[in-house]
Design a protein around this motif. Structure first.
Motif, PDB file in Angstrom:
ATOM      1  N   ARG A  10       0.850  -1.198   0.000  1.00  0.00           N
ATOM      2  CA  ARG A  10       0.000   0.000   0.000  1.00  0.00           C
ATOM      3  C   ARG A  10       0.881   1.241   0.000  1.00  0.00           C
ATOM      4  NH1 ARG A  10      -2.571  -0.285   4.860  1.00  0.00           N
ATOM      5  NH2 ARG A  10      -3.536  -2.176   4.098  1.00  0.00           N
ATOM      6  N   VAL A  11       1.949   1.214   0.779  1.00  0.00           N
ATOM      7  CA  VAL A  11       2.878   2.350   0.823  1.00  0.00           C
ATOM      8  C   VAL A  11       3.510   2.553  -0.555  1.00  0.00           C
ATOM      9  CG1 VAL A  11       5.058   3.174   1.808  1.00  0.00           C
ATOM     10  CG2 VAL A  11       3.334   2.119   3.291  1.00  0.00           C
ATOM     11  N   LEU A  12       3.863   1.475  -1.225  1.00  0.00           N
ATOM     12  CA  LEU A  12       4.448   1.566  -2.566  1.00  0.00           C
ATOM     13  C   LEU A  12       3.463   2.210  -3.542  1.00  0.00           C
ATOM     14  CD1 LEU A  12       6.735   0.896  -4.532  1.00  0.00           C
ATOM     15  CD2 LEU A  12       5.681  -1.338  -4.855  1.00  0.00           C
ATOM     16  N   VAL A  13       2.199   1.832  -3.461  1.00  0.00           N
ATOM     17  CA  VAL A  13       1.183   2.415  -4.336  1.00  0.00           C
ATOM     18  C   VAL A  13       1.077   3.917  -4.086  1.00  0.00           C
ATOM     19  CG1 VAL A  13      -1.293   2.463  -4.858  1.00  0.00           C
ATOM     20  CG2 VAL A  13      -0.128   0.275  -4.582  1.00  0.00           C
ATOM     21  N   VAL A  14       1.068   4.315  -2.827  1.00  0.00           N
ATOM     22  CA  VAL A  14       0.975   5.742  -2.490  1.00  0.00           C
ATOM     23  C   VAL A  14       2.208   6.492  -2.990  1.00  0.00           C
ATOM     24  CG1 VAL A  14       0.923   7.385  -0.560  1.00  0.00           C
ATOM     25  CG2 VAL A  14      -0.570   5.378  -0.539  1.00  0.00           C
ATOM     26  N   VAL A  15       3.381   5.908  -2.829  1.00  0.00           N
ATOM     27  CA  VAL A  15       4.619   6.553  -3.280  1.00  0.00           C
ATOM     28  C   VAL A  15       4.617   6.713  -4.803  1.00  0.00           C
ATOM     29  CG1 VAL A  15       7.119   6.213  -3.507  1.00  0.00           C
ATOM     30  CG2 VAL A  15       6.003   5.868  -1.300  1.00  0.00           C
ATOM     31  N   VAL A  16       4.195   5.686  -5.519  1.00  0.00           N
ATOM     32  CA  VAL A  16       4.156   5.767  -6.985  1.00  0.00           C
ATOM     33  C   VAL A  16       3.195   6.860  -7.433  1.00  0.00           C
ATOM     34  CG1 VAL A  16       3.446   4.525  -9.075  1.00  0.00           C
ATOM     35  CG2 VAL A  16       4.901   3.400  -7.401  1.00  0.00           C
ATOM     36  N   TRP A  17       2.007   6.923  -6.799  1.00  0.00           N
ATOM     37  CA  TRP A  17       1.053   7.976  -7.144  1.00  0.00           C
ATOM     38  C   TRP A  17       1.616   9.361  -6.819  1.00  0.00           C
ATOM     39  CZ3 TRP A  17      -2.782   8.400 -10.306  1.00  0.00           C
ATOM     40  CH2 TRP A  17      -3.516   7.280 -10.676  1.00  0.00           C
ATOM     41  N   TRP A  38       7.668  11.647 -18.563  1.00  0.00           N
ATOM     42  CA  TRP A  38       7.801  10.707 -17.443  1.00  0.00           C
ATOM     43  C   TRP A  38       6.529  10.639 -16.607  1.00  0.00           C
ATOM     44  CZ3 TRP A  38      10.794   6.794 -17.136  1.00  0.00           C
ATOM     45  CH2 TRP A  38      12.029   6.807 -17.761  1.00  0.00           C
ATOM     46  N   GLY A  39       5.837  11.754 -16.467  1.00  0.00           N
ATOM     47  CA  GLY A  39       4.572  11.753 -15.747  1.00  0.00           C
ATOM     48  C   GLY A  39       3.505  10.966 -16.478  1.00  0.00           C
ATOM     49  N   VAL A  40       3.471  11.105 -17.795  1.00  0.00           N
ATOM     50  CA  VAL A  40       2.496  10.363 -18.609  1.00  0.00           C
ATOM     51  C   VAL A  40       2.822   8.874 -18.601  1.00  0.00           C
ATOM     52  CG1 VAL A  40       1.673  10.036 -20.980  1.00  0.00           C
ATOM     53  CG2 VAL A  40       1.850  12.336 -20.021  1.00  0.00           C
ATOM     54  N   ILE A  41       4.089   8.526 -18.580  1.00  0.00           N
ATOM     55  CA  ILE A  41       4.481   7.109 -18.487  1.00  0.00           C
ATOM     56  C   ILE A  41       4.127   6.559 -17.102  1.00  0.00           C
ATOM     57  CG2 ILE A  41       6.466   5.537 -18.367  1.00  0.00           C
ATOM     58  CD1 ILE A  41       7.751   7.260 -20.582  1.00  0.00           C
ATOM     59  N   GLY A  42       4.317   7.367 -16.071  1.00  0.00           N
ATOM     60  CA  GLY A  42       4.036   6.926 -14.712  1.00  0.00           C
ATOM     61  C   GLY A  42       2.552   6.771 -14.419  1.00  0.00           C
ATOM     62  N   LEU A  43       1.713   7.514 -15.122  1.00  0.00           N
ATOM     63  CA  LEU A  43       0.277   7.474 -14.859  1.00  0.00           C
ATOM     64  C   LEU A  43      -0.331   6.088 -15.117  1.00  0.00           C
ATOM     65  CD1 LEU A  43      -1.810   9.428 -13.804  1.00  0.00           C
ATOM     66  CD2 LEU A  43      -2.330  10.043 -16.159  1.00  0.00           C
ATOM     67  N   PRO A  44      -0.136   5.481 -16.293  1.00  0.00           N
ATOM     68  CA  PRO A  44      -0.692   4.129 -16.481  1.00  0.00           C
ATOM     69  C   PRO A  44      -0.036   3.099 -15.552  1.00  0.00           C
ATOM     70  CG  PRO A  44       0.275   4.933 -18.536  1.00  0.00           C
ATOM     71  CD  PRO A  44       0.443   5.996 -17.517  1.00  0.00           C
ATOM     72  N   ALA A  45       1.232   3.308 -15.227  1.00  0.00           N
ATOM     73  CA  ALA A  45       1.900   2.390 -14.299  1.00  0.00           C
ATOM     74  C   ALA A  45       1.257   2.473 -12.919  1.00  0.00           C
ATOM     75  CB  ALA A  45       3.393   2.721 -14.214  1.00  0.00           C
ATOM     76  N   ALA A  46       0.941   3.677 -12.471  1.00  0.00           N
ATOM     77  CA  ALA A  46       0.297   3.859 -11.172  1.00  0.00           C
ATOM     78  C   ALA A  46      -1.109   3.260 -11.178  1.00  0.00           C
ATOM     79  CB  ALA A  46       0.246   5.341 -10.815  1.00  0.00           C
ATOM     80  N   VAL A  47      -1.833   3.449 -12.268  1.00  0.00           N
ATOM     81  CA  VAL A  47      -3.181   2.879 -12.380  1.00  0.00           C
ATOM     82  C   VAL A  47      -3.110   1.359 -12.351  1.00  0.00           C
ATOM     83  CG1 VAL A  47      -5.155   2.606 -13.938  1.00  0.00           C
ATOM     84  CG2 VAL A  47      -4.156   4.871 -13.571  1.00  0.00           C
ATOM     85  N   PHE A  48      -2.178   0.773 -13.105  1.00  0.00           N
ATOM     86  CA  PHE A  48      -2.033  -0.681 -13.143  1.00  0.00           C
ATOM     87  C   PHE A  48      -1.641  -1.223 -11.771  1.00  0.00           C
ATOM     88  CE2 PHE A  48       0.597  -4.495 -13.799  1.00  0.00           C
ATOM     89  CZ  PHE A  48      -0.368  -5.320 -14.370  1.00  0.00           C
ATOM     90  N   LEU A  49      -0.704  -0.561 -11.105  1.00  0.00           N
ATOM     91  CA  LEU A  49      -0.274  -0.995  -9.778  1.00  0.00           C
ATOM     92  C   LEU A  49      -1.435  -0.921  -8.785  1.00  0.00           C
ATOM     93  CD1 LEU A  49       2.073  -1.887  -7.957  1.00  0.00           C
ATOM     94  CD2 LEU A  49       2.547   0.524  -7.550  1.00  0.00           C
TER      95      LEU A  49
END
Length: 69
Positions: A10-17, A38-49
């Motif tokens: 859960r902490v990892l998910v919060v950190v990624v977001w 990098w923000g646009v790349i991180g957005l789908p990764a955060a959603v998937f996570l």
């Protein structure tokens, strides 16, 4: 083997977001193409996570009971 998400996940998910929002916000505020990318790349990764974490923290389905007659 069943994988279950825990508190550290859960902490990892919060950190990624948080990182995604900060990078995307800074990229938009400073009009920096690399930060926006990098923000646009991180957005789908955060959603998937988040999807995987939510899926793995749901309660297990009840066992299947079949009627044998």
């Amino acid at each position: 083997m069943r994988l279950r998400s825990g508190r550290q996940d859960r902490v990892l998910v919060v950190v990624v977001w948080a990182l995604t929002v900060v990078v995307l916000g800074l990229g938009i505020a400073t009009v920096s193409p690399i930060l926006i990318v990098w923000g646009v790349i991180g957005l789908p990764a955060a959603v998937f996570l988040t999807f995987v974490h939510v899926r793995d923290t749901r309660s297990a389905p009840p066992p299947h009971e079949e009627n044998h007659r």
